[in-house]
Write a protein that holds these residues in place. Structure first.
Motif, mmCIF file in Angstrom:
data_model
loop_
_atom_site.group_PDB
_atom_site.id
_atom_site.type_symbol
_atom_site.label_atom_id
_atom_site.label_comp_id
_atom_site.label_asym_id
_atom_site.label_seq_id
_atom_site.Cartn_x
_atom_site.Cartn_y
_atom_site.Cartn_z
ATOM 1 N N PHE A 35 0.836 -1.189 0.000
ATOM 2 C CA PHE A 35 0.000 0.000 0.000
ATOM 3 C C PHE A 35 0.871 1.240 0.000
ATOM 4 O O PHE A 35 2.011 1.214 0.456
ATOM 5 N N THR A 36 0.335 2.329 -0.516
ATOM 6 C CA THR A 36 1.034 3.615 -0.493
ATOM 7 C C THR A 36 0.140 4.637 0.186
ATOM 8 O O THR A 36 -1.065 4.459 0.291
ATOM 9 N N ARG A 37 0.764 5.702 0.596
ATOM 10 C CA ARG A 37 0.050 6.767 1.285
ATOM 11 C C ARG A 37 0.509 8.085 0.689
ATOM 12 O O ARG A 37 1.703 8.358 0.630
ATOM 13 N N GLU A 38 -0.426 8.907 0.258
ATOM 14 C CA GLU A 38 -0.099 10.183 -0.374
ATOM 15 C C GLU A 38 0.277 11.256 0.641
ATOM 16 O O GLU A 38 1.072 12.132 0.346
ATOM 17 N N ILE A 39 -0.342 11.203 1.817
ATOM 18 C CA ILE A 39 -0.123 12.215 2.852
ATOM 19 C C ILE A 39 0.441 11.509 4.082
ATOM 20 O O ILE A 39 -0.050 10.456 4.486
ATOM 21 N N GLU A 40 1.453 12.101 4.668
ATOM 22 C CA GLU A 40 2.075 11.515 5.860
ATOM 23 C C GLU A 40 1.059 11.410 7.008
ATOM 24 O O GLU A 40 0.174 12.251 7.133
ATOM 25 N N PRO A 41 1.200 10.384 7.843
ATOM 26 C CA PRO A 41 0.277 10.251 8.983
ATOM 27 C C PRO A 41 0.409 11.429 9.949
ATOM 28 O O PRO A 41 1.486 12.004 10.102
ATOM 29 N N THR A 42 -0.686 11.761 10.592
ATOM 30 C CA THR A 42 -0.652 12.803 11.614
ATOM 31 C C THR A 42 0.015 12.243 12.871
ATOM 32 O O THR A 42 0.131 11.029 13.035
ATOM 33 N N TRP A 43 0.424 13.101 13.755
ATOM 34 C CA TRP A 43 1.116 12.659 14.969
ATOM 35 C C TRP A 43 0.219 11.776 15.836
ATOM 36 O O TRP A 43 0.684 10.884 16.519
ATOM 37 N N TRP A 44 -1.089 12.031 15.823
ATOM 38 C CA TRP A 44 -2.000 11.297 16.691
ATOM 39 C C TRP A 44 -2.437 9.962 16.098
ATOM 40 O O TRP A 44 -3.069 9.166 16.790
ATOM 41 N N SER A 45 -2.094 9.688 14.850
ATOM 42 C CA SER A 45 -2.482 8.417 14.235
ATOM 43 C C SER A 45 -1.848 7.230 14.947
ATOM 44 O O SER A 45 -2.499 6.191 15.115
ATOM 45 N N TYR A 46 -0.612 7.377 15.368
ATOM 46 C CA TYR A 46 0.086 6.258 16.015
ATOM 47 C C TYR A 46 -0.501 5.914 17.389
ATOM 48 O O TYR A 46 -0.737 4.737 17.668
ATOM 49 N N PRO A 47 -0.752 6.903 18.255
ATOM 50 C CA PRO A 47 -1.398 6.536 19.529
ATOM 51 C C PRO A 47 -2.802 5.966 19.347
ATOM 52 O O PRO A 47 -3.204 5.050 20.074
ATOM 53 N N VAL A 48 -3.570 6.481 18.386
ATOM 54 C CA VAL A 48 -4.911 5.957 18.131
ATOM 55 C C VAL A 48 -4.813 4.527 17.621
ATOM 56 O O VAL A 48 -5.581 3.651 18.032
ATOM 57 N N TRP A 49 -3.865 4.273 16.739
ATOM 58 C CA TRP A 49 -3.628 2.923 16.211
ATOM 59 C C TRP A 49 -3.313 1.962 17.347
ATOM 60 O O TRP A 49 -3.901 0.882 17.452
ATOM 61 N N GLY A 50 -2.391 2.341 18.215
ATOM 62 C CA GLY A 50 -2.011 1.478 19.332
ATOM 63 C C GLY A 50 -3.146 1.265 20.320
ATOM 64 O O GLY A 50 -3.418 0.137 20.741
ATOM 65 N N ALA A 51 -3.829 2.344 20.690
ATOM 66 C CA ALA A 51 -4.935 2.223 21.638
ATOM 67 C C ALA A 51 -6.075 1.391 21.055
ATOM 68 O O ALA A 51 -6.662 0.555 21.753
ATOM 69 N N GLY A 52 -6.366 1.593 19.780
ATOM 70 C CA GLY A 52 -7.419 0.810 19.135
ATOM 71 C C GLY A 52 -7.080 -0.670 19.095
ATOM 72 O O GLY A 52 -7.947 -1.528 19.319
ATOM 73 N N ALA A 53 -5.816 -0.979 18.829
ATOM 74 C CA ALA A 53 -5.398 -2.379 18.782
ATOM 75 C C ALA A 53 -5.458 -3.020 20.170
ATOM 76 O O ALA A 53 -5.930 -4.155 20.318
ATOM 77 N N VAL A 54 -5.011 -2.305 21.190
ATOM 78 C CA VAL A 54 -5.040 -2.850 22.553
ATOM 79 C C VAL A 54 -6.480 -3.066 23.010
ATOM 80 O O VAL A 54 -6.818 -4.125 23.566
ATOM 81 N N LEU A 55 -7.336 -2.079 22.778
ATOM 82 C CA LEU A 55 -8.748 -2.239 23.163
ATOM 83 C C LEU A 55 -9.398 -3.392 22.405
ATOM 84 O O LEU A 55 -10.180 -4.157 22.975
ATOM 85 N N SER A 56 -9.067 -3.542 21.121
ATOM 86 C CA SER A 56 -9.607 -4.657 20.335
ATOM 87 C C SER A 56 -9.130 -5.993 20.882
ATOM 88 O O SER A 56 -9.894 -6.956 20.961
ATOM 89 N N GLY A 57 -7.855 -6.064 21.257
ATOM 90 C CA GLY A 57 -7.315 -7.296 21.823
ATOM 91 C C GLY A 57 -7.961 -7.660 23.141
ATOM 92 O O GLY A 57 -8.322 -8.820 23.377
ATOM 93 N N LEU A 58 -8.125 -6.676 24.009
ATOM 94 C CA LEU A 58 -8.779 -6.934 25.292
ATOM 95 C C LEU A 58 -10.237 -7.341 25.089
ATOM 96 O O LEU A 58 -10.735 -8.244 25.762
ATOM 97 N N LEU A 59 -10.896 -6.694 24.150
ATOM 98 C CA LEU A 59 -12.284 -7.042 23.857
ATOM 99 C C LEU A 59 -12.385 -8.463 23.318
ATOM 100 O O LEU A 59 -13.268 -9.218 23.721
ATOM 101 N N ALA A 60 -11.469 -8.850 22.458
ATOM 102 C CA ALA A 60 -11.470 -10.219 21.927
ATOM 103 C C ALA A 60 -11.288 -11.231 23.047
ATOM 104 O O ALA A 60 -11.905 -12.303 23.034
#
Length: 146
Positions: A35-60
């Motif tokens: 995959f490619t990305r035209e616009i660089e990720p925002t600074w908050w994308s990484y914490p949201v990505w991590g928090a979303g993954a952790v919450l998803s894992g705990l929910l699973a």
């Protein structure tokens, strides 16, 4: 979660890693050749990505040991993941937003909404996890025979 077994934590860890990959590769938060990305990720994308993954894992992990019991009210977790994905993705790479708004519309209208989508997605995941944890011990299954 204090009563969780090794199996619960193993499922939580595996589901968290799976969510990191499933959310990170297509949004190119994990650099890759698919995959490619035209616009660089925002600074908050990484914490949201991590928090979303952790919450998803705990929910699973809350689904471990339910013994074929039919689950209800699983929409909150699914909705949280569905909102988190476009929130951390490239606004002009979104296959739904780009045809609807065009590149300039995606930057002018959709990009400012991404933090709202991120907050809503994380809130849905947190509410779903809280609801699952609160009801986990309310009606325990009888011990299995065999």
């Amino acid at each position: 979660m204090l009563a969780w077994t090794y199996r619960h934590w193993a499922v939580a860890a595996a589901a968290t890693l799976g969510a990191l990959v499933l959310l990170g590769v297509p949004t190119v938060l994990v650099p890759n050749g698919f995959f490619t990305r035209e616009i660089e990720p925002t600074w908050w994308s990484y914490p949201v990505w991590g928090a979303g993954a952790v919450l998803s894992g705990l929910l699973a992990a809350t689904y471990v040991g339910r013994g074929g019991e039919r689950e209800r009210n699983t929409r909150g977790g699914l909705g949280g993941v569905v909102l988190t994905w476009p929130a951390i993705g490239c606004p002009v790479c979104n296959k739904l937003v780009l045809p609807a708004l065009g590149a300039s519309g995606a930057l002018a209208w959709f990009a400012p909404l991404q933090p709202v989508l991120a907050a809503a997605g994380l809130a849905l995941l947190a509410v779903a996890l809280r609801a699952r944890l609160r009801t986990a011990g309310s009606c325990p299954l009888p011990p299995s025979r065999g």
